[in-house]
Scaffold this motif. Structure first.
Motif, PDB file in Angstrom:
ATOM      1  N   TRP A 202      15.777  12.136   5.051  1.00 45.18           N
ATOM      2  CA  TRP A 202      16.255  12.343   3.684  1.00 45.18           C
ATOM      3  C   TRP A 202      15.289  11.720   2.678  1.00 45.18           C
ATOM      4  O   TRP A 202      14.990  12.304   1.634  1.00 45.18           O
ATOM      5  CB  TRP A 202      17.643  11.728   3.541  1.00 45.18           C
ATOM      6  CG  TRP A 202      18.267  11.869   2.185  1.00 45.18           C
ATOM      7  CD1 TRP A 202      19.038  12.899   1.737  1.00 45.18           C
ATOM      8  CD2 TRP A 202      18.172  10.935   1.096  1.00 45.18           C
ATOM      9  NE1 TRP A 202      19.428  12.659   0.433  1.00 45.18           N
ATOM     10  CE2 TRP A 202      18.910  11.467   0.014  1.00 45.18           C
ATOM     11  CE3 TRP A 202      17.528   9.699   0.936  1.00 45.18           C
ATOM     12  CZ2 TRP A 202      19.029  10.805  -1.197  1.00 45.18           C
ATOM     13  CZ3 TRP A 202      17.643   9.045  -0.279  1.00 45.18           C
ATOM     14  CH2 TRP A 202      18.383   9.594  -1.333  1.00 45.18           C
ATOM     15  N   CYS A 203      14.782  10.535   2.989  1.00 50.83           N
ATOM     16  CA  CYS A 203      13.872   9.826   2.079  1.00 50.83           C
ATOM     17  C   CYS A 203      12.549  10.577   1.920  1.00 50.83           C
ATOM     18  O   CYS A 203      11.996  10.658   0.813  1.00 50.83           O
ATOM     19  CB  CYS A 203      13.599   8.409   2.600  1.00 50.83           C
ATOM     20  SG  CYS A 203      15.050   7.334   2.576  1.00 50.83           S
TER      21      CYS A 203
ATOM     22  N   ASN B  85       5.854   3.182  -8.254  1.00 51.05           N
ATOM     23  CA  ASN B  85       6.043   4.507  -8.845  1.00 51.05           C
ATOM     24  C   ASN B  85       4.931   5.444  -8.376  1.00 51.05           C
ATOM     25  O   ASN B  85       4.093   5.081  -7.542  1.00 51.05           O
ATOM     26  CB  ASN B  85       6.102   4.427 -10.371  1.00 51.05           C
ATOM     27  CG  ASN B  85       4.851   3.798 -10.965  1.00 51.05           C
ATOM     28  OD1 ASN B  85       3.733   4.190 -10.644  1.00 51.05           O
ATOM     29  ND2 ASN B  85       5.032   2.808 -11.835  1.00 51.05           N
ATOM     30  N   LYS B  86       4.906   6.647  -8.934  1.00 52.38           N
ATOM     31  CA  LYS B  86       3.981   7.688  -8.474  1.00 52.38           C
ATOM     32  C   LYS B  86       2.516   7.312  -8.660  1.00 52.38           C
ATOM     33  O   LYS B  86       1.634   7.868  -7.999  1.00 52.38           O
ATOM     34  CB  LYS B  86       4.267   9.005  -9.215  1.00 52.38           C
ATOM     35  CG  LYS B  86       5.636   9.573  -8.959  1.00 52.38           C
ATOM     36  CD  LYS B  86       5.863  10.834  -9.788  1.00 52.38           C
ATOM     37  CE  LYS B  86       7.282  11.355  -9.618  1.00 52.38           C
ATOM     38  NZ  LYS B  86       7.540  12.565 -10.448  1.00 52.38           N
TER      39      LYS B  86
ATOM     40  N   ALA C 201       6.833   2.522  -0.313  1.00 51.41           N
ATOM     41  CA  ALA C 201       6.003   3.611  -0.849  1.00 51.41           C
ATOM     42  C   ALA C 201       6.818   4.889  -1.004  1.00 51.41           C
ATOM     43  O   ALA C 201       6.720   5.585  -2.028  1.00 51.41           O
ATOM     44  CB  ALA C 201       4.801   3.842   0.067  1.00 51.41           C
ATOM     45  N   LEU C 202       7.642   5.216  -0.021  1.00 44.91           N
ATOM     46  CA  LEU C 202       8.468   6.421  -0.108  1.00 44.91           C
ATOM     47  C   LEU C 202       9.463   6.333  -1.258  1.00 44.91           C
ATOM     48  O   LEU C 202       9.712   7.327  -1.952  1.00 44.91           O
ATOM     49  CB  LEU C 202       9.221   6.638   1.207  1.00 44.91           C
ATOM     50  CG  LEU C 202       8.409   7.133   2.406  1.00 44.91           C
ATOM     51  CD1 LEU C 202       9.256   7.132   3.669  1.00 44.91           C
ATOM     52  CD2 LEU C 202       7.868   8.536   2.140  1.00 44.91           C
ATOM     53  N   ALA C 203      10.028   5.153  -1.487  1.00 48.46           N
ATOM     54  CA  ALA C 203      10.999   4.992  -2.570  1.00 48.46           C
ATOM     55  C   ALA C 203      10.381   5.309  -3.923  1.00 48.46           C
ATOM     56  O   ALA C 203      11.037   5.875  -4.802  1.00 48.46           O
ATOM     57  CB  ALA C 203      11.558   3.573  -2.565  1.00 48.46           C
TER      58      ALA C 203
ATOM     59  N   ALA D 223       1.610   6.352  -3.005  1.00 41.43           N
ATOM     60  CA  ALA D 223       0.656   6.517  -1.915  1.00 41.43           C
ATOM     61  C   ALA D 223       0.725   5.312  -0.984  1.00 41.43           C
ATOM     62  O   ALA D 223       0.877   4.169  -1.432  1.00 41.43           O
ATOM     63  CB  ALA D 223      -0.754   6.688  -2.462  1.00 41.43           C
ATOM     64  N   PHE D 224       0.588   5.577   0.300  1.00 38.85           N
ATOM     65  CA  PHE D 224       0.584   4.536   1.320  1.00 38.85           C
ATOM     66  C   PHE D 224      -0.792   4.570   1.975  1.00 38.85           C
ATOM     67  O   PHE D 224      -1.135   5.522   2.673  1.00 38.85           O
ATOM     68  CB  PHE D 224       1.690   4.805   2.338  1.00 38.85           C
ATOM     69  CG  PHE D 224       1.917   3.690   3.329  1.00 38.85           C
ATOM     70  CD1 PHE D 224       1.960   2.365   2.924  1.00 38.85           C
ATOM     71  CD2 PHE D 224       2.122   3.973   4.671  1.00 38.85           C
ATOM     72  CE1 PHE D 224       2.197   1.342   3.837  1.00 38.85           C
ATOM     73  CE2 PHE D 224       2.364   2.965   5.594  1.00 38.85           C
ATOM     74  CZ  PHE D 224       2.401   1.652   5.167  1.00 38.85           C
ATOM     75  N   ALA D 225      -1.609   3.546   1.688  1.00 38.58           N
ATOM     76  CA  ALA D 225      -2.964   3.471   2.245  1.00 38.58           C
ATOM     77  C   ALA D 225      -2.930   2.609   3.504  1.00 38.58           C
ATOM     78  O   ALA D 225      -2.424   1.487   3.476  1.00 38.58           O
ATOM     79  CB  ALA D 225      -3.930   2.883   1.230  1.00 38.58           C
ATOM     80  N   ILE D 226      -3.476   3.134   4.603  1.00 43.82           N
ATOM     81  CA  ILE D 226      -3.402   2.415   5.870  1.00 43.82           C
ATOM     82  C   ILE D 226      -4.785   2.278   6.499  1.00 43.82           C
ATOM     83  O   ILE D 226      -5.692   3.071   6.239  1.00 43.82           O
ATOM     84  CB  ILE D 226      -2.456   3.116   6.874  1.00 43.82           C
ATOM     85  CG1 ILE D 226      -2.875   4.577   7.083  1.00 43.82           C
ATOM     86  CG2 ILE D 226      -1.022   3.011   6.406  1.00 43.82           C
ATOM     87  CD1 ILE D 226      -2.034   5.308   8.123  1.00 43.82           C
TER      88      ILE D 226
END
Length: 604
Positions: A47-48, A246-247, A270-272, A276-279
């Motif tokens: 859902w997220c 935020n975005k 990051a999803l909330a 962006a999620f940098a890994i």
């Protein structure tokens, strides 16, 4: 250490209130998401993800050395794998073991499993042989998905796993085209539909989402059940109330995604924010801040060990040349807290406390220094006897809360607001529960952690108790290490414990060994065996040779004395060895070497 804050006064809280009021909209959203206990509500990781896609379809979801991936692309690729696995007979409630490096494909695969209600058993990529066999077997998976970079580890244990041979899948890394004995998951799912599967709407809060492995205190890894409802609690709390991304934000993390901090807290944050999620696959102190600049990171994820490496690195004119203002994680030691913020120009430290299996969590919503923060769930910090290794009960048989400023054992009340999902093994779940704590019939989860009561429902992490210690950001089970060491033909018996090294976080592994009578003990003969059977972080740093291990009248090893004497040759008459950083053989410890270790000449 004199400027470390150990208690909190009411006058310190008042100035923080306006900031919370300004964030009231997010606060309400977060509380609603975190506290919705409706078992029929369609909430969870799937859902997220689909929510983030609607909010920011063309925004970047994942940044890595492989390039960028938008939320739309992430969702479509996950949907294809989800449709394919459904066609292979995987349904809600099934489990698949997942072993892969930190890369975009790992998050895509996790998302795919979440969309069809299949639990991802997040296997620690450092595990091999007996430990790996155990970790996979205990969750009874129907299949295995492995990154091609780890297929050899799975090959080594395949014969011992109760899995059909056609249910092994691989995800290619780099130019790998095929892996013998594995089905190519990406190729076999490439012709599947890209729309959201219907199963996304059927996943409920009580459906398992992950198995997160924890060493616990009783030997081999435990598999803690992490349900979709627990994900939503973290998503609402850390994503909306704490991190508030935020975005336009990018959260950079080098933490392994098989741990809850990286997978749940950081990716969830990051999803909330549809951020962006940098890994990165592996942490690098020398590349950390340059990566932050490369990815335009505005927030970072951390554990205490990572922070120590960064602050120990040589100072640079670029230390403050980045966009990072927030850091989210756990384990930042009070002794370096303020220095870290000042050197790297960090405004907010959102320290948190939680465990993969536990029911109590803290978060530093007021941005105080030197605290894991505030907890809204019912908990207590109770008096604890370190010598007896158990909480202290009064004359009526009940536990006693510590006073403000004092240290005790953290326990979380098991109630509808804070359920304890436990492990896949009912006996292990039962062993973590304390009963009749403050009144007859009440039940609390024993965290095994010592905390300082700072007042106003704030706490400060102090240490772990029992048979687990933390090193290199990992929990090390002393029982597991002892079991492996005792398998060596030169060893009669051993006892493992954690010892402190000056200016390091956590505790380094040490073993006291009693060799068989007919051999001349050589610690370096253990190295091939230890390296093969243990993760690198669990290989003992120190070895102590004893002719006989001291036990109590009930045959318990006297670890307290061993820990106190540690590796100090002035306290220990036995032979001592150390595995120095970068070395492949143990070196005998003498007073000169001991002094060099304790003055920081070696960076462990």
């Amino acid at each position: 250490m004199s400027d470390v804050q150990n208690t909190i006064a009411f006058k310190q809280i008042l100035p923080k209130v306006p900031g919370l009021i300004a964030n009231l909209n997010n606060l309400v959203k977060g509380l609603v998401l975190a506290n919705n206990t409706n078992p029929d509500k369609n909430h969870g990781l799937a859902w997220c993800i689909e929510r983030a896609v609607k909010r920011n379809p063309d925004g970047i979801a994942i940044k890595s050395d492989q390039g960028n991936l938008s939320y739309r692309e992430l969702n479509q690729r996950a949907n294809q794998i989800a449709h394919f696995l459904s066609s292979q007979g995987y349904n809600i409630g099934d489990t698949i073991a997942l072993m892969m490096d930190n890369r975009a494909e790992l998050l895509i695969t996790i998302a795919a499993l979440a969309k069809i209600g299949v639990a991802a058993a997040m296997v620690n990529t450092a595990q091999t042989h007996k430990v790996l066999t155990h970790s996979i077997s205990i969750v009874k998976p129907k299949g295995v998905i492995v990154g091609s970079e780890f297929h050899q580890s799975i090959d080594d244990v395949k014969d011992a796993l109760p899995i059909e041979q056609d249910q092994y899948f691989f995800v290619p890394d780099g130019d790998v085209k095929e892996v013998s004995g594995y089905r190519h998951l990406v190729n076999e799912s490439s012709d599947q539909p890209k729309h959201n599967p219907d199963t996304s709407k059927k996943v409920r809060r009580d459906d398992p989402l992950f198995y997160i492995y924890t060493s616990g205190t009783t030997g081999l890894p435990k598999a803690a059940i992490f349900k979709n409802g627990r994900w939503m609690k973290a998503f609402g709390t850390f994503g909306f109330i704490i991190s508030r991304l935020n975005k336009d934000d990018t959260l950079y993390s080098t933490l392994p995604l098989y741990h809850a901090t990286g997978l749940v807290i950081l990716w969830g944050s990051a999803l909330a924010g549809s951020s962006a999620f940098a890994i990165r696959r592996k942490f690098s102190a020398s590349q950390f801040w340059s990566d932050c600049r490369k990815y335009d990171a505005t927030a970072i994820g951390y554990v205490g060990e990572l922070c120590r490496y960064l602050i120990n690195a040589p100072t640079s004119p670029d230390d403050k040349h980045h966009k990072v203002t927030k850091m989210v994680g756990n384990g930042l030691r009070p002794g370096i807290w303020k220095d870290f913020k000042q050197r790297f120009n960090i405004e907010h430290v959102y320290e948190l406390y939680a465990s993969s299996e536990g029911n109590v969590g803290f978060s530093n919503i007021f941005n105080f220094d030197c605290t894991v923060g505030f907890s809204p769930v019912p908990y207590a910090i109770v008096k604890y006897d370190k010598e007896a290794d158990q909480p202290i009960r009064d004359q009526n048989g009940y536990l006693q809360s510590v006073k403000k400023g004092e240290v005790g054992l953290l326990i979380g009340e098991i109630c509808p607001k804070a359920p304890f999902d436990g492990y896949n093994d009912p006996e292990k779940t039962k062993s973590c529960i304390l009963e009749n704590v403050f009144k007859k019939g009440d039940r609390y989860f024993n965290t095994g952690d010592l905390m300082r009561n700072m007042g106003y429902r704030h706490a400060q992490f102090v240490d772990r108790v029992g048979d687990t210690f933390r090193w290199k950001g990992e929990n090390v089970s002393t029982t597991e290490v002892e079991h492996i060491v005792n398998e060596h033909p030169d060893v009669s018996e051993s006892v493992c414990y954690g010892v402190e090294i000056q200016d390091t976080n956590g505790r380094a592994g040490m073993i006291a060994v009693t060799p068989h009578n007919d051999i001349s003990f050589d610690p370096n003969k253990l190295i091939p065996h230890l390296n093969e059977e243990l993760p690198s972080y669990a290989v003992p740093i120190f070895i102590r040779e004893q002719q006989q291990l001291q036990t109590t009248g009930t045959f318990k090893y006297q670890k307290h004395t061993l820990k106190d004497e540690a590796f100090n040759p002035e306290k220990v008459n036995d032979k001592l060895w150390v595995l120095l950083p970068g070395e492949k053989a143990y070196t005998q410890v003498d007073p000169t070497l001991y002094s060099k270790i304790q003055t920081g000449e070696f960076r462990f």
